[in-house]
Design a protein around this motif. Structure first.
Motif, PDB file in Angstrom:
ATOM      1  N   LEU A  91       4.184 -23.596   4.246  1.00  0.00           N
ATOM      2  CA  LEU A  91       5.233 -22.723   4.761  1.00  0.00           C
ATOM      3  C   LEU A  91       5.982 -22.047   3.618  1.00  0.00           C
ATOM      4  O   LEU A  91       6.529 -20.955   3.788  1.00  0.00           O
ATOM      5  CB  LEU A  91       6.235 -23.532   5.598  1.00  0.00           C
ATOM      6  N   GLY A  92       6.031 -22.687   2.465  1.00  0.00           N
ATOM      7  CA  GLY A  92       6.747 -22.122   1.335  1.00  0.00           C
ATOM      8  C   GLY A  92       6.603 -22.995   0.108  1.00  0.00           C
ATOM      9  O   GLY A  92       5.995 -24.073   0.140  1.00  0.00           O
ATOM     10  N   GLN A  93       7.172 -22.509  -0.991  1.00  0.00           N
ATOM     11  CA  GLN A  93       7.116 -23.198  -2.273  1.00  0.00           C
ATOM     12  C   GLN A  93       8.508 -23.699  -2.639  1.00  0.00           C
ATOM     13  O   GLN A  93       9.493 -22.985  -2.500  1.00  0.00           O
ATOM     14  CB  GLN A  93       6.609 -22.236  -3.344  1.00  0.00           C
ATOM     15  N   VAL A  94       8.584 -24.946  -3.102  1.00  0.00           N
ATOM     16  CA  VAL A  94       9.865 -25.515  -3.504  1.00  0.00           C
ATOM     17  C   VAL A  94      10.386 -24.768  -4.735  1.00  0.00           C
ATOM     18  O   VAL A  94       9.651 -24.559  -5.707  1.00  0.00           O
ATOM     19  CB  VAL A  94       9.733 -27.020  -3.816  1.00  0.00           C
ATOM     20  N   ALA A  95      11.648 -24.377  -4.688  1.00  0.00           N
ATOM     21  CA  ALA A  95      12.278 -23.684  -5.809  1.00  0.00           C
ATOM     22  C   ALA A  95      13.533 -24.443  -6.248  1.00  0.00           C
ATOM     23  O   ALA A  95      14.164 -25.140  -5.451  1.00  0.00           O
ATOM     24  CB  ALA A  95      12.646 -22.254  -5.411  1.00  0.00           C
ATOM     25  N   GLN A  96      13.875 -24.306  -7.521  1.00  0.00           N
ATOM     26  CA  GLN A  96      15.116 -24.853  -8.065  1.00  0.00           C
ATOM     27  C   GLN A  96      15.202 -26.379  -7.952  1.00  0.00           C
ATOM     28  O   GLN A  96      16.274 -26.940  -7.704  1.00  0.00           O
ATOM     29  CB  GLN A  96      16.328 -24.207  -7.376  1.00  0.00           C
ATOM     30  N   HIS A  97      14.053 -27.048  -8.126  1.00  0.00           N
ATOM     31  CA  HIS A  97      14.084 -28.511  -8.129  1.00  0.00           C
ATOM     32  C   HIS A  97      14.840 -28.985  -9.363  1.00  0.00           C
ATOM     33  O   HIS A  97      14.643 -28.457 -10.472  1.00  0.00           O
ATOM     34  CB  HIS A  97      12.659 -29.067  -8.122  1.00  0.00           C
ATOM     35  N   PRO A  98      15.726 -29.979  -9.245  1.00  0.00           N
ATOM     36  CA  PRO A  98      16.539 -30.413 -10.401  1.00  0.00           C
ATOM     37  C   PRO A  98      15.712 -30.906 -11.576  1.00  0.00           C
ATOM     38  O   PRO A  98      16.159 -30.829 -12.725  1.00  0.00           O
ATOM     39  CB  PRO A  98      17.416 -31.525  -9.819  1.00  0.00           C
ATOM     40  N   ASP A  99      14.509 -31.422 -11.322  1.00  0.00           N
ATOM     41  CA  ASP A  99      13.638 -31.883 -12.402  1.00  0.00           C
ATOM     42  C   ASP A  99      12.507 -30.894 -12.680  1.00  0.00           C
ATOM     43  O   ASP A  99      11.508 -31.248 -13.316  1.00  0.00           O
ATOM     44  CB  ASP A  99      13.053 -33.257 -12.057  1.00  0.00           C
ATOM     45  N   GLN A 100      12.661 -29.675 -12.173  1.00  0.00           N
ATOM     46  CA  GLN A 100      11.678 -28.599 -12.382  1.00  0.00           C
ATOM     47  C   GLN A 100      10.294 -28.952 -11.839  1.00  0.00           C
ATOM     48  O   GLN A 100       9.272 -28.480 -12.347  1.00  0.00           O
ATOM     49  CB  GLN A 100      11.571 -28.248 -13.873  1.00  0.00           C
ATOM     50  N   LYS A 101      10.242 -29.779 -10.810  1.00  0.00           N
ATOM     51  CA  LYS A 101       8.956 -30.152 -10.222  1.00  0.00           C
ATOM     52  C   LYS A 101       8.421 -29.033  -9.336  1.00  0.00           C
ATOM     53  O   LYS A 101       9.184 -28.322  -8.682  1.00  0.00           O
ATOM     54  CB  LYS A 101       9.088 -31.434  -9.396  1.00  0.00           C
ATOM     55  N   HIS A 102       7.097 -28.901  -9.343  1.00  0.00           N
ATOM     56  CA  HIS A 102       6.450 -28.008  -8.397  1.00  0.00           C
ATOM     57  C   HIS A 102       6.385 -28.706  -7.038  1.00  0.00           C
ATOM     58  O   HIS A 102       6.283 -29.940  -6.966  1.00  0.00           O
ATOM     59  CB  HIS A 102       5.025 -27.669  -8.846  1.00  0.00           C
ATOM     60  N   GLY A 103       6.399 -27.933  -5.979  1.00  0.00           N
ATOM     61  CA  GLY A 103       6.303 -28.543  -4.658  1.00  0.00           C
ATOM     62  C   GLY A 103       5.949 -27.524  -3.595  1.00  0.00           C
ATOM     63  O   GLY A 103       6.078 -26.308  -3.790  1.00  0.00           O
ATOM     64  N   LEU A 104       5.479 -28.021  -2.472  1.00  0.00           N
ATOM     65  CA  LEU A 104       5.148 -27.201  -1.311  1.00  0.00           C
ATOM     66  C   LEU A 104       5.841 -27.755  -0.081  1.00  0.00           C
ATOM     67  O   LEU A 104       5.992 -28.975   0.064  1.00  0.00           O
ATOM     68  CB  LEU A 104       3.635 -27.208  -1.055  1.00  0.00           C
ATOM     69  N   VAL A 105       6.263 -26.850   0.793  1.00  0.00           N
ATOM     70  CA  VAL A 105       6.789 -27.239   2.096  1.00  0.00           C
ATOM     71  C   VAL A 105       5.697 -26.940   3.113  1.00  0.00           C
ATOM     72  O   VAL A 105       5.191 -25.814   3.199  1.00  0.00           O
ATOM     73  CB  VAL A 105       8.085 -26.472   2.431  1.00  0.00           C
ATOM     74  N   LEU A 106       5.314 -27.962   3.866  1.00  0.00           N
ATOM     75  CA  LEU A 106       4.181 -27.886   4.794  1.00  0.00           C
ATOM     76  C   LEU A 106       4.646 -28.189   6.212  1.00  0.00           C
ATOM     77  O   LEU A 106       5.667 -28.870   6.404  1.00  0.00           O
ATOM     78  CB  LEU A 106       3.108 -28.892   4.387  1.00  0.00           C
ATOM     79  N   PRO A 107       3.911 -27.705   7.209  1.00  0.00           N
ATOM     80  CA  PRO A 107       4.254 -28.100   8.574  1.00  0.00           C
ATOM     81  C   PRO A 107       4.076 -29.601   8.758  1.00  0.00           C
ATOM     82  O   PRO A 107       3.156 -30.198   8.178  1.00  0.00           O
ATOM     83  CB  PRO A 107       3.260 -27.309   9.440  1.00  0.00           C
ATOM     84  N   LEU A 108       4.957 -30.215   9.513  1.00  0.00           N
ATOM     85  CA  LEU A 108       4.862 -31.651   9.761  1.00  0.00           C
ATOM     86  C   LEU A 108       3.873 -31.897  10.889  1.00  0.00           C
ATOM     87  O   LEU A 108       4.067 -31.459  12.020  1.00  0.00           O
ATOM     88  CB  LEU A 108       6.238 -32.218  10.135  1.00  0.00           C
ATOM     89  N   VAL A 109       2.801 -32.573  10.554  1.00  0.00           N
ATOM     90  CA  VAL A 109       1.785 -32.893  11.551  1.00  0.00           C
ATOM     91  C   VAL A 109       2.321 -34.012  12.449  1.00  0.00           C
ATOM     92  O   VAL A 109       2.937 -34.961  11.955  1.00  0.00           O
ATOM     93  CB  VAL A 109       0.474 -33.317  10.865  1.00  0.00           C
ATOM     94  N   PRO A 110       2.133 -33.916  13.752  1.00  0.00           N
ATOM     95  CA  PRO A 110       2.651 -34.955  14.659  1.00  0.00           C
ATOM     96  C   PRO A 110       2.198 -36.358  14.279  1.00  0.00           C
ATOM     97  O   PRO A 110       1.133 -36.551  13.668  1.00  0.00           O
ATOM     98  CB  PRO A 110       2.079 -34.537  16.020  1.00  0.00           C
ATOM     99  N   ASP A 111       3.012 -37.342  14.654  1.00  0.00           N
ATOM    100  CA  ASP A 111       2.716 -38.735  14.309  1.00  0.00           C
ATOM    101  C   ASP A 111       1.437 -39.259  14.945  1.00  0.00           C
ATOM    102  O   ASP A 111       0.943 -40.323  14.563  1.00  0.00           O
ATOM    103  CB  ASP A 111       3.892 -39.635  14.729  1.00  0.00           C
ATOM    104  N   THR A 112       0.914 -38.525  15.909  1.00  0.00           N
ATOM    105  CA  THR A 112      -0.342 -38.953  16.539  1.00  0.00           C
ATOM    106  C   THR A 112      -1.539 -38.770  15.607  1.00  0.00           C
ATOM    107  O   THR A 112      -2.630 -39.268  15.891  1.00  0.00           O
ATOM    108  CB  THR A 112      -0.587 -38.168  17.830  1.00  0.00           C
ATOM    109  N   TYR A 113      -1.333 -38.050  14.504  1.00  0.00           N
ATOM    110  CA  TYR A 113      -2.412 -37.825  13.533  1.00  0.00           C
ATOM    111  C   TYR A 113      -2.349 -38.875  12.426  1.00  0.00           C
ATOM    112  O   TYR A 113      -1.271 -39.228  11.956  1.00  0.00           O
ATOM    113  CB  TYR A 113      -2.304 -36.436  12.903  1.00  0.00           C
TER     114      TYR A 113
END
Length: 432
Positions: A268-290
């Protein structure tokens, strides 16, 4: 985790395995007192630079980890350990791999995140070599002698200085998992930037429990605060600048280039401005049935996923999973993307068999119109799918009619395997 004090009281150490991280600068000779029983030795996260010649006394040693130490040279004495089959020197300062350092029984060799510029030709004399991790070095070529390693199933050569993909690599009969992004010859995909993937400020995100983790990062349950309210998401934070599969920015490019598909988990997007400068991704949350289809490979299984002994799949779920994964893979290869890590542990499934392929950490790009390379790359990944299909059929006796397709996908002649569109057509016909 053990301590030096425990080492001096061998009776307090679990038979067969020793893990010791104590800022060591020299090898503790007390370890040699365990020579009759020690099979797994983990001296990661120390400051070691050498091993003594007496290390060869560890005749029963099968597995060694020296990750995050200060070795500049793989010690030759390892080659004198007759039962040593797994060696890991991830994140050291290795510049030299002597030919004498490789035991003949080597099955799994990890040299990720070092400074190697070349490999010895004698690496081709390891008939049992199955898994070779070389990402994050300075390799300019691979020795052609590696073509003799006919049991090689997984190789990571991402983030090196290779100017071409060796053609012999694509003829290896068992190769199924390949990652080569981040080399001069590997250009493609979508450049990562603010215009191509939405930037989501860290301040708008909150982390919850860990949902899972792999070579490249940790995935958390999270919340994304927006003007309309808070929305549940999954947040993947990368572990560092270099993973065992390659670079985070190459994973981001692959996520973008893959586009949307019902059997893929896209960002869904890319994490920005992480305090430790880590790269990250925001993903859709797959239902708990998976849940993940399988567990990652163990030290024993090396390249194959693991399952609880009582794991079974229904016939309907088996067919649905196979179709879903094949459809996702076909979609990727139409776009010139080699997933590189097509595995059950990267496949989320629900009880009825809806499958979602995830984790682009090992993905690489190629030109799908290049008739000299594209068919072989696709059929290399078809073998990975064949392994997944084998896992399904082994745990679903009524699906034995899929065995011929599974065998076609894993046959040794790479170009004789079906492509993913053919695989998908066959699975669709079976389901009709």
């Amino acid at each position: 985790m053990h301590s030096l004090e425990m080492l001096r009281s061998p009776q307090s150490i679990e038979a067969g395995r020793l893990t010791l991280a104590a800022g060591l600068t020299t090898f503790p000779e007390e370890i040699l007192d365990l020579a009759d029983s020690l099979e797994i030795l983990d001296l990661s996260h120390n400051a070691l630079t050498t091993l003594p010649d007496s290390f060869a006394k560890l005749r029963n040693l099968r597995i060694v980890f020296f990750n995050n130490n200060r070795f500049e040279r793989v010690p030759e004495v390892l080659g004198q350990c007759p039962n040593l089959s797994m060696i890991s020197f991830k994140s050291n300062q290795l510049a030299t791999l002597p030919a004498e350092a490789l035991p003949p029984q080597t099955r799994w060799l990890t040299l990720t995140d070092n400074r190697l510029q070349s490999l010895p030709e004698t690496i081709g004399q390891l008939p049992h070599l199955q898994k070779l991790m070389l990402a994050g070095n300075q390799l300019r070529a691979l020795p052609e002698a590696l073509a003799a390693c006919q049991n090689l199933e997984l190789i990571r050569i991402a983030a090196n200085q290779l100017d071409h993909l060796p053609p012999w690599l694509l003829t290896l009969p068992r190769l199924s998992w390949l990652a080569y992004a981040g080399n001069p010859f590997s250009q493609g995909g979508v450049p990562v930037g603010a215009d191509t993937l939405p930037q989501i400020p860290w301040a708008d995100l909150s982390l919850g429990e860990v949902l899972g983790q792999g070579a490249s990062g940790v995935i958390y349950r999270g919340l994304w605060r927006q003007p309309q309210g808070q929305f549940p998401v999954a947040i993947k934070l990368f572990k560092g600048a270099m993973t065992s599969d390659g670079l985070p920015e190459d994973e981001l490019r692959a996520c973008l280039a893959a586009g949307a598909h019902p059997h893929l988990i896209g960002p869904l997007g890319q994490v920005a401005q992480h305090p430790d400068q880590k790269h990250g991704l925001v993903l859709p949350l797959v239902p708990d049935t998976y849940q993940v289809m399988g567990g990652p490979p163990s030290l024993e299984s090396c390249t194959r996923d693991t399952y609880p002994a009582d794991t079974t799949f229904s016939l309907a779920a088996t067919q649905a999973i196979a179709r879903g994964v094949a459809a996702a893979a076909a979609h990727l290869h139409q776009r010139g993307i080699l997933h590189g890590d097509l595995y059950p542990h990267n496949t989320l499934i629900n009880p009825v068999g809806d499958a979602r392929l995830s984790d682009f950490g090992a993905a690489s790009f190629y030109d799908p119109t290049d008739r000299a390379v594209a068919p072989a790359l696709e059929r290399l990944e078809v073998r990975a799918f064949g392994c997944l299909l084998e896992d399904l059929v082994d745990r679903c006796p009524p699906a034995r009619f899929l065995r011929p397709l599974q065998q076609a996908c894993t046959q040794p002649d790479v170009l004789e395997r079906p492509g993913f569109q053919e695989v998908l057509a066959a699975l669709t016909t079976f389901a009709a």
